[in-house]
Design a protein around this motif. Structure first.
Motif, mmCIF file in Angstrom:
data_model
loop_
_atom_site.group_PDB
_atom_site.id
_atom_site.type_symbol
_atom_site.label_atom_id
_atom_site.label_comp_id
_atom_site.label_asym_id
_atom_site.label_seq_id
_atom_site.Cartn_x
_atom_site.Cartn_y
_atom_site.Cartn_z
ATOM 1 N N ILE A 220 0.735 -1.381 -0.271
ATOM 2 C CA ILE A 220 0.130 -0.021 -0.080
ATOM 3 C C ILE A 220 0.911 1.229 -0.183
ATOM 4 C CG2 ILE A 220 -1.637 1.346 1.539
ATOM 5 C CD1 ILE A 220 -2.878 -1.599 2.219
ATOM 6 N N VAL A 221 1.932 1.110 0.603
ATOM 7 C CA VAL A 221 3.052 2.418 0.772
ATOM 8 C C VAL A 221 3.368 2.660 -0.788
ATOM 9 C CG1 VAL A 221 4.997 3.239 1.663
ATOM 10 C CG2 VAL A 221 3.296 2.105 3.153
ATOM 11 N N ILE A 222 4.030 1.415 -1.267
ATOM 12 C CA ILE A 222 4.377 1.589 -2.691
ATOM 13 C C ILE A 222 3.237 2.167 -3.552
ATOM 14 C CG2 ILE A 222 5.132 0.310 -4.752
ATOM 15 C CD1 ILE A 222 6.439 -1.639 -2.659
ATOM 16 N N TRP A 223 2.026 1.717 -3.270
ATOM 17 C CA TRP A 223 0.867 2.436 -4.079
ATOM 18 C C TRP A 223 0.476 3.736 -3.701
ATOM 19 C CZ3 TRP A 223 -3.094 -1.293 -6.631
ATOM 20 C CH2 TRP A 223 -2.501 -2.138 -7.497
ATOM 21 N N SER A 224 1.287 4.315 -2.668
ATOM 22 C CA SER A 224 0.572 5.697 -1.949
ATOM 23 C C SER A 224 0.272 6.823 -3.189
ATOM 24 C CB SER A 224 1.339 6.245 -0.980
ATOM 25 O OG SER A 224 2.759 6.288 -1.764
ATOM 26 N N ARG A 225 1.078 6.836 -4.065
ATOM 27 C CA ARG A 225 0.960 7.778 -5.213
ATOM 28 C C ARG A 225 -0.507 7.568 -6.019
ATOM 29 N NH1 ARG A 225 3.570 8.255 -9.947
ATOM 30 N NH2 ARG A 225 5.434 7.322 -9.100
ATOM 31 N N GLU A 242 -4.422 6.124 -14.966
ATOM 32 C CA GLU A 242 -4.504 5.177 -13.822
ATOM 33 C C GLU A 242 -5.907 4.464 -14.113
ATOM 34 O OE1 GLU A 242 -2.230 5.002 -11.233
ATOM 35 O OE2 GLU A 242 -3.199 3.001 -11.049
ATOM 36 N N PRO A 243 -5.518 3.122 -14.291
ATOM 37 C CA PRO A 243 -7.123 2.387 -14.319
ATOM 38 C C PRO A 243 -7.888 2.561 -13.118
ATOM 39 C CG PRO A 243 -5.177 0.778 -14.301
ATOM 40 C CD PRO A 243 -4.587 2.384 -14.116
ATOM 41 N N VAL A 244 -8.718 3.470 -13.063
ATOM 42 C CA VAL A 244 -9.312 3.776 -12.009
ATOM 43 C C VAL A 244 -10.217 2.525 -11.169
ATOM 44 C CG1 VAL A 244 -11.194 5.206 -10.932
ATOM 45 C CG2 VAL A 244 -9.620 6.046 -12.558
ATOM 46 N N ARG A 287 -1.101 13.808 1.595
ATOM 47 C CA ARG A 287 -0.360 12.732 0.724
ATOM 48 C C ARG A 287 -0.185 11.447 1.303
ATOM 49 N NH1 ARG A 287 2.482 15.869 -2.859
ATOM 50 N NH2 ARG A 287 2.529 13.965 -3.964
ATOM 51 N N HIS A 288 -0.603 10.539 0.715
ATOM 52 C CA HIS A 288 -0.499 9.132 1.442
ATOM 53 C C HIS A 288 0.929 8.621 1.676
ATOM 54 C CE1 HIS A 288 -4.767 9.338 -0.057
ATOM 55 N NE2 HIS A 288 -4.860 8.759 0.873
ATOM 56 N N LEU A 289 1.745 8.977 0.907
ATOM 57 C CA LEU A 289 3.200 8.565 1.484
ATOM 58 C C LEU A 289 3.584 8.807 2.712
ATOM 59 C CD1 LEU A 289 5.598 6.974 0.121
ATOM 60 C CD2 LEU A 289 6.479 9.299 -0.501
ATOM 61 N N ALA B 106 7.012 4.734 -12.711
ATOM 62 C CA ALA B 106 6.606 3.633 -12.060
ATOM 63 C C ALA B 106 6.440 3.987 -10.520
ATOM 64 C CB ALA B 106 7.599 2.462 -12.460
ATOM 65 N N SER B 107 5.867 2.897 -9.802
ATOM 66 C CA SER B 107 5.446 3.423 -8.551
ATOM 67 C C SER B 107 6.795 3.411 -7.561
ATOM 68 C CB SER B 107 4.692 2.094 -7.897
ATOM 69 O OG SER B 107 3.415 1.938 -8.170
ATOM 70 N N LEU B 108 7.819 2.688 -7.968
ATOM 71 C CA LEU B 108 8.936 3.052 -6.841
ATOM 72 C C LEU B 108 10.006 3.901 -7.448
ATOM 73 C CD1 LEU B 108 9.385 -0.423 -5.131
ATOM 74 C CD2 LEU B 108 8.938 1.717 -4.030
#
Lengths: 342, 269
Positions: A220-225, A242-244, A287-289, B106-108
């Motif tokens: 989830i942290v990786i996906w925070s953006r 983004e495929p919403v 910001r989710h990060l 990309a994500s990372l």
């Protein structure tokens, strides 16, 4: 508007934490660690800090060390894992549904998971608790789907989701009560599991929730953006590639899985998933990060606090953690409801 | 031509908005879709941006069906600014513009030099660089819209689609936004396609106008060709006089109130 007023507003509106997020995040983490050590030493039997330290570094023979390792340590570790799981789950739900009132307990996931888990425990007596996880997961997912179904009318507004969620939660709660009344002789195991207590949990409980937290939270942290991008609205998010729908479903699935795994080991501990992410956003911004890890830390702090309060108020009696969080969380939820309704 | 709709049928749920719409966005030009409320202009734009899959026909981007192109790839070729924008709470201008790099990262992945340069460039050409540390919700309507346009520019696409970028803005801010878009088209060679509801603004800024009515294309062409009394009567249902703009010479449409309509009828015998 003159430049001075702009600067003044800017300073006022940026929190200390947003300018120095790492410092504050570190402080929160340190506070949680200190609180954890303190928590290891309080309980039905007093253990000195020295004994706690000895036990942790490997002196496992004496009486005090056994208490620390067998009873206190799993409990503190569960505070961490359950706190993180519930808070991160809530943070994801609030981001994905774009709704400050969303949380695993508000949208019915907690009670749905509790009901399903209990049904399984009563249907097959003597079942090990780890088998409850899939049932709790299915129940949580079912409840979330129900809420969405009832709340969705050309989009689902925050307040409608909250209200339908409360109704669905109440229905599952009624279901749980019904099961309790119908099976008075078999309920003890289920009841201990259900009340949202960390009493008598062992290392096996820790190992049941650990993989979920270890896998899903970093993901989830990786996906925070992606969470941030979803916050820009469906059209712009899609415009940004983004495929919403797909992303939203995946993230919600992660959130439900985290909440369900927490319910499976600790029963229905309410309000952590609602309050912790909200505090994190207030302090660290949207910001989710930053806000997702921060929510996790706030979740840990709240759990440790509620657990210690539950043990310390009237020893040797224990007030279940879930009860303490409800007493703190209820008023907070009302405050949020009023604020969002305006 | 890079972007076109070929015989598309557009519908929300079961409500069909457009039956058989074909239009081609001219490259390197500013084009405007105009029409009364419910004419399907925003719907058409959403379909062109891959936000609404056509139930029949297809939208073609660079020779390929846009629905069959992954959304991330489309986002690297075409930017869309929707009409309703959600500003995240307490976000700085710079952070918001950075979202434009999302399709490229990309994500990372840490931001590349190119990401940084594109964001700087996007803020520079929209004159938002000096606002970079301010919070977006503190800006004026015109400034805020410039920041959103900077976000689209940061996507680094040559095609920019905008759905009513001037709605709810005071006239000074409307001009600020449209001047910026005209400049981007002239100096940066961007293809701009947008929905507007004010025909005088459309006439002033558009190279090419699509006039829509109840989901169909009534006519298209240069403003001078499409803004006539007859078409405005037919499409918008108002009597008007079309006169040349005293400075630019572009057509200007002046609607007539009831009293003047009778007067005109009498004068015309």
């Amino acid at each position: 508007m003159t430049s001075t007023t702009i600067v003044a507003q800017y300073v006022r509106r940026t929190t200390l934490a947003q300018r120095h997020p790492k410092v504050l995040m570190g402080s929160l983490g340190a506070l949680a660690v200190v609180l954890s050590f303190y928590s290891l030493s309080v309980g039905a039997t007093e253990v000195s800090m020295g004994d706690v330290f000895n036990a942790l570094v490997g002196d496992t023979t004496d009486q005090a060390a056994r208490i620390v390792l067998d009873f206190q340590l799993p409990r503190v570790l569960l505070c961490w894992l359950v706190g993180i799981a519930l808070a991160v789950s809530g943070g994801v739900m609030q981001g994905v549904i774009r709704n400050p009132l969303a949380a695993p307990d508000v949208i019915g996931v907690t009670k749905g998971a509790g009901f399903a888990g209990m049904l399984l425990l009563l249907a097959i007596p003597g079942l090990p608790v780890f088998a409850v996880v899939p049932a709790a997961f299915a129940g949580g997912l079912g409840a979330a789907a129900l809420v969405y179904l009832f709340a969705y009318r050309r989009g689902a507004t925050p307040v409608r989701i909250a209200l339908v969620g409360i109704a669905v939660s109440a229905a599952f709660e009624a279901g749980i009560r019904f099961l309790l009344v119908r099976n008075p002789l078999d309920v003890s195991a289920a009841l201990i599991w259900l009340t949202g207590s960390l009493f008598g949990r062992s290392m096996s409980s820790v190992l049941e929730i650990l993989p979920w937290v270890l896998v899903l939270v970093p993901l989830i942290v990786i996906w925070s953006r992606k969470l941030d991008v979803l916050g820009l609205g469906d059209d712009l998010a899609a415009g940004l590639g983004e495929p919403v729908e797909k992303t939203r479903r995946m993230l919600l699935l992660f959130a439900v899985a985290l909440a369900a795994s927490a319910v499976a080991v600790s029963g229905t501990i309410g309000f952590i998933g609602l309050i912790a992410p909200h505090m994190a956003r207030r302090v660290f911004g949207g910001r989710h990060l930053a806000s997702i890890p921060a929510a996790g830390l706030f979740g840990v702090l709240l759990m440790l606090f509620a657990d210690m309060l539950g043990r310390g108020l009237a020893p040797p009696l224990e007030i279940p953690t879930g009860l303490v969080t409800a007493v703190i969380g209820g008023p907070y939820f009302l405050y949020l409801l009023v604020k969002t309704g305006k | 031509m890079r972007l076109q709709a070929q015989g598309v049928q557009l519908a929300y749920d079961r409500t069909v908005i457009a039956k058989d719409l074909t239009l081609t966005i001219p490259d390197g030009k500013v084009s405007v879709l105009i029409g009364p409320n419910g004419s399907g202009k925003s719907t058409a734009l959403r379909a062109l941006a891959r936000l609404l899959p056509p139930s029949r026909g297809s939208v073609i981007l660079d020779g390929k069906s846009i629905q069959e192109t992954p959304t991330k790839e489309v986002a690297r070729l075409l930017a869309i600014l929707p009409q309703v924008l959600v500003t995240p709470e307490s976000i700085s201008v710079e952070d918001l513009v950075w979202f434009g790099r999302h399709p490229h990262r990309a994500s990372l992945k840490v931001p590349s030099e190119q990401d940084r340069e594109t964001v700087e460039w996007a803020m520079k050409v929209t004159s938002t660089a000096e606002l970079r540390h301010q919070h977006v919700d503190q800006l004026s309507g015109g400034q805020r819209q410039r920041v959103w346009i900077a976000l689209c520019l940061a996507q680094g696409t040559d095609l920019i689609l905008l759905d009513e970028p001037t709605t709810y803005l005071d006239v000074a801010y409307q001009l600020e936004v449209l001047d910026l878009l005209a400049e981007l088209n002239r100096d940066q060679g961007k293809t701009v396609a947008m929905v507007l509801h004010d025909f005088n603004m459309a006439a002033e800024y558009a190279d090419h106008v699509f006039v829509m009515k109840s989901g169909g294309l009534v006519t298209e062409g240069a403003p001078e060709e499409v803004f006539t009394c007859d078409i405005i009567r037919d499409v918008f249902g108002v009597e008007s006089q079309v006169v040349p703009h005293p400075v630019s010479g572009k057509p200007m449409c002046i609607p007539l109130r009831a009293g003047l309509r009778t007067q005109l009828a009498v004068a015309n015998g």
